[in-house]
Design a protein around this motif. Structure first.
Motif, PDB file in Angstrom:
ATOM      1  N   ALA A 230     -14.968  -9.264 -28.684  1.00  0.00           N
ATOM      2  CA  ALA A 230     -15.431  -9.533 -29.844  1.00  0.00           C
ATOM      3  C   ALA A 230     -17.230  -9.296 -29.584  1.00  0.00           C
ATOM      4  CB  ALA A 230     -15.370 -10.877 -30.286  1.00  0.00           C
ATOM      5  N   ARG A 231     -17.539  -8.664 -30.683  1.00  0.00           N
ATOM      6  CA  ARG A 231     -18.972  -8.064 -30.903  1.00  0.00           C
ATOM      7  C   ARG A 231     -19.320  -8.515 -32.189  1.00  0.00           C
ATOM      8  NH1 ARG A 231     -17.980  -8.506 -26.197  1.00  0.00           N
ATOM      9  NH2 ARG A 231     -18.362  -6.860 -24.405  1.00  0.00           N
ATOM     10  N   THR A 232     -20.619  -8.129 -32.227  1.00  0.00           N
ATOM     11  CA  THR A 232     -21.371  -8.383 -33.812  1.00  0.00           C
ATOM     12  C   THR A 232     -22.459  -7.402 -33.803  1.00  0.00           C
ATOM     13  OG1 THR A 232     -23.353  -9.998 -32.739  1.00  0.00           O
ATOM     14  CG2 THR A 232     -21.245 -10.778 -33.985  1.00  0.00           C
ATOM     15  N   THR A 233     -22.854  -7.092 -34.883  1.00  0.00           N
ATOM     16  CA  THR A 233     -23.941  -6.127 -35.217  1.00  0.00           C
ATOM     17  C   THR A 233     -25.212  -6.482 -34.795  1.00  0.00           C
ATOM     18  OG1 THR A 233     -24.388  -7.114 -37.484  1.00  0.00           O
ATOM     19  CG2 THR A 233     -22.692  -5.352 -37.287  1.00  0.00           C
TER      20      THR A 233
ATOM     21  N   GLU B 141     -27.409  -7.447 -36.652  1.00  0.00           N
ATOM     22  CA  GLU B 141     -27.741  -8.711 -37.817  1.00  0.00           C
ATOM     23  C   GLU B 141     -26.681  -9.894 -37.581  1.00  0.00           C
ATOM     24  OE1 GLU B 141     -27.210  -5.350 -38.705  1.00  0.00           O
ATOM     25  OE2 GLU B 141     -29.223  -5.069 -38.528  1.00  0.00           O
ATOM     26  N   ASP B 142     -25.961  -9.668 -36.594  1.00  0.00           N
ATOM     27  CA  ASP B 142     -25.149 -10.879 -36.191  1.00  0.00           C
ATOM     28  C   ASP B 142     -23.957 -11.031 -36.913  1.00  0.00           C
ATOM     29  OD1 ASP B 142     -24.315 -13.127 -34.164  1.00  0.00           O
ATOM     30  OD2 ASP B 142     -24.941 -14.687 -35.525  1.00  0.00           O
ATOM     31  N   GLU B 143     -23.646  -9.747 -37.627  1.00  0.00           N
ATOM     32  CA  GLU B 143     -22.216  -9.918 -38.583  1.00  0.00           C
ATOM     33  C   GLU B 143     -21.180  -9.387 -37.593  1.00  0.00           C
ATOM     34  OE1 GLU B 143     -21.615 -10.313 -41.727  1.00  0.00           O
ATOM     35  OE2 GLU B 143     -23.659 -11.276 -41.580  1.00  0.00           O
ATOM     36  N   PRO B 144     -19.857 -10.234 -37.555  1.00  0.00           N
ATOM     37  CA  PRO B 144     -18.554  -9.882 -36.902  1.00  0.00           C
ATOM     38  C   PRO B 144     -18.303  -8.600 -37.128  1.00  0.00           C
ATOM     39  CG  PRO B 144     -18.594 -12.063 -37.737  1.00  0.00           C
ATOM     40  CD  PRO B 144     -19.750 -11.464 -38.642  1.00  0.00           C
ATOM     41  N   LEU B 145     -18.019  -7.821 -35.892  1.00  0.00           N
ATOM     42  CA  LEU B 145     -17.068  -6.446 -36.146  1.00  0.00           C
ATOM     43  C   LEU B 145     -15.889  -6.541 -36.091  1.00  0.00           C
ATOM     44  CD1 LEU B 145     -19.747  -4.319 -33.780  1.00  0.00           C
ATOM     45  CD2 LEU B 145     -19.373  -4.069 -36.301  1.00  0.00           C
ATOM     46  N   PRO B 146     -15.016  -5.766 -36.224  1.00  0.00           N
ATOM     47  CA  PRO B 146     -13.406  -5.836 -36.156  1.00  0.00           C
ATOM     48  C   PRO B 146     -13.380  -5.819 -34.712  1.00  0.00           C
ATOM     49  CG  PRO B 146     -13.842  -4.066 -37.487  1.00  0.00           C
ATOM     50  CD  PRO B 146     -15.290  -4.514 -37.304  1.00  0.00           C
ATOM     51  N   LEU B 147     -12.393  -6.635 -34.158  1.00  0.00           N
ATOM     52  CA  LEU B 147     -12.143  -6.937 -32.827  1.00  0.00           C
ATOM     53  C   LEU B 147     -11.524  -5.482 -32.112  1.00  0.00           C
ATOM     54  CD1 LEU B 147      -9.859  -9.817 -32.877  1.00  0.00           C
ATOM     55  CD2 LEU B 147     -12.255  -9.794 -31.908  1.00  0.00           C
ATOM     56  N   ARG B 148     -12.286  -5.181 -30.946  1.00  0.00           N
ATOM     57  CA  ARG B 148     -11.539  -4.004 -30.107  1.00  0.00           C
ATOM     58  C   ARG B 148     -10.836  -5.012 -28.941  1.00  0.00           C
ATOM     59  NH1 ARG B 148     -16.177   0.207 -28.919  1.00  0.00           N
ATOM     60  NH2 ARG B 148     -14.419   1.462 -28.644  1.00  0.00           N
ATOM     61  N   TRP B 149     -10.148  -3.942 -28.119  1.00  0.00           N
ATOM     62  CA  TRP B 149      -9.000  -4.612 -27.291  1.00  0.00           C
ATOM     63  C   TRP B 149      -9.377  -4.140 -25.955  1.00  0.00           C
ATOM     64  CZ3 TRP B 149      -6.574  -8.487 -29.564  1.00  0.00           C
ATOM     65  CH2 TRP B 149      -6.783  -8.422 -30.950  1.00  0.00           C
TER      66      TRP B 149
END
Length: 201
Positions: free
Chosen positions: A81-84, A86-94
């Protein structure tokens, strides 16, 4: 018959459910984790890719469940899990799970080391275990509110099982729903095992 959760704001429900989880004794939590693994094991057949997660705090499950999945499947992928900025969630990577290899990530989450796989890796999974605070008999899931899974599950294999993992008391009659919610196909609880959704109970 499942109990009805009174209609309330999602934030109020989250507080209520998290407080209830904190009251569960460690030995009860451990016994429930073993039951979850026992219920899930017969469903995992060789050659399948499974997306799972590392339980955090009072979440149902255990690292032993991940080891069982790895023994029974071709591959186990865990979310990164990572965010931009601006602390907006990004789609999950794996990342691919390997026992003893996990490293700390943001928010106290453990994740696989090394370069992550792209978000499209989710589409390779035939079964996706999804963390949840509750799930209802229609398949509506209540998560922690950041929206990582809401942004990710649209990229799933349309034939994959989406399984919300919850305690027995967290399988409820009805939860608030929003248009972006992706319905779960199943719920998994310690004592009731796998429940196909939508349920008519």
């Amino acid at each position: 018959m499942v109990e009805t959760v009174e209609t309330a704001s999602k934030d109020a429900l989250r507080r209520q459910l998290l407080a209830a989880r904190r009251c569960v004794a460690d030995d009860v939590r451990g016994a429930e984790a073993r039951l979850l693994s026992d219920r899930l094991e017969p469903l995992i057949t060789g050659g399948i890719t499974v997306c799972a997660y590392v339980p955090v705090g009072t979440e149902p499950g255990s690292p032993d469940l991940l080891d069982m999945l790895l023994r029974r499947s071709a591959r186990v992928l865990l979310p990164i899990a990572r965010t931009t900025a601006e602390d907006e969630p990004l789609p999950l990577r794996w990342g691919e799970y390997g026992p003893g290899t996990l490293v700390p990530g943001p928010w106290g989450l453990l994740e696989p080391p090394g370069p992550p796989l792209p978000e499209t890796a989710l589409a390779e999974a035939g079964l996706v275990l999804v963390p949840a605070l509750a799930v209802d008999r229609r398949g509506v899931r209540l998560g922690r509110g950041r929206g990582f899974y809401d942004r990710s599950l649209g990229g799933r294999n349309p034939h994959a099982h989406l399984i919300a993992v919850v305690r027995d008391a967290e399988f409820v009659a009805e939860l608030p729903t929003e248009p972006h919610d992706v319905p779960m196909t199943h719920a998994l609880t310690p004592n009731r095992g796998l429940i196909t959704l939508p349920s008519r109970e």
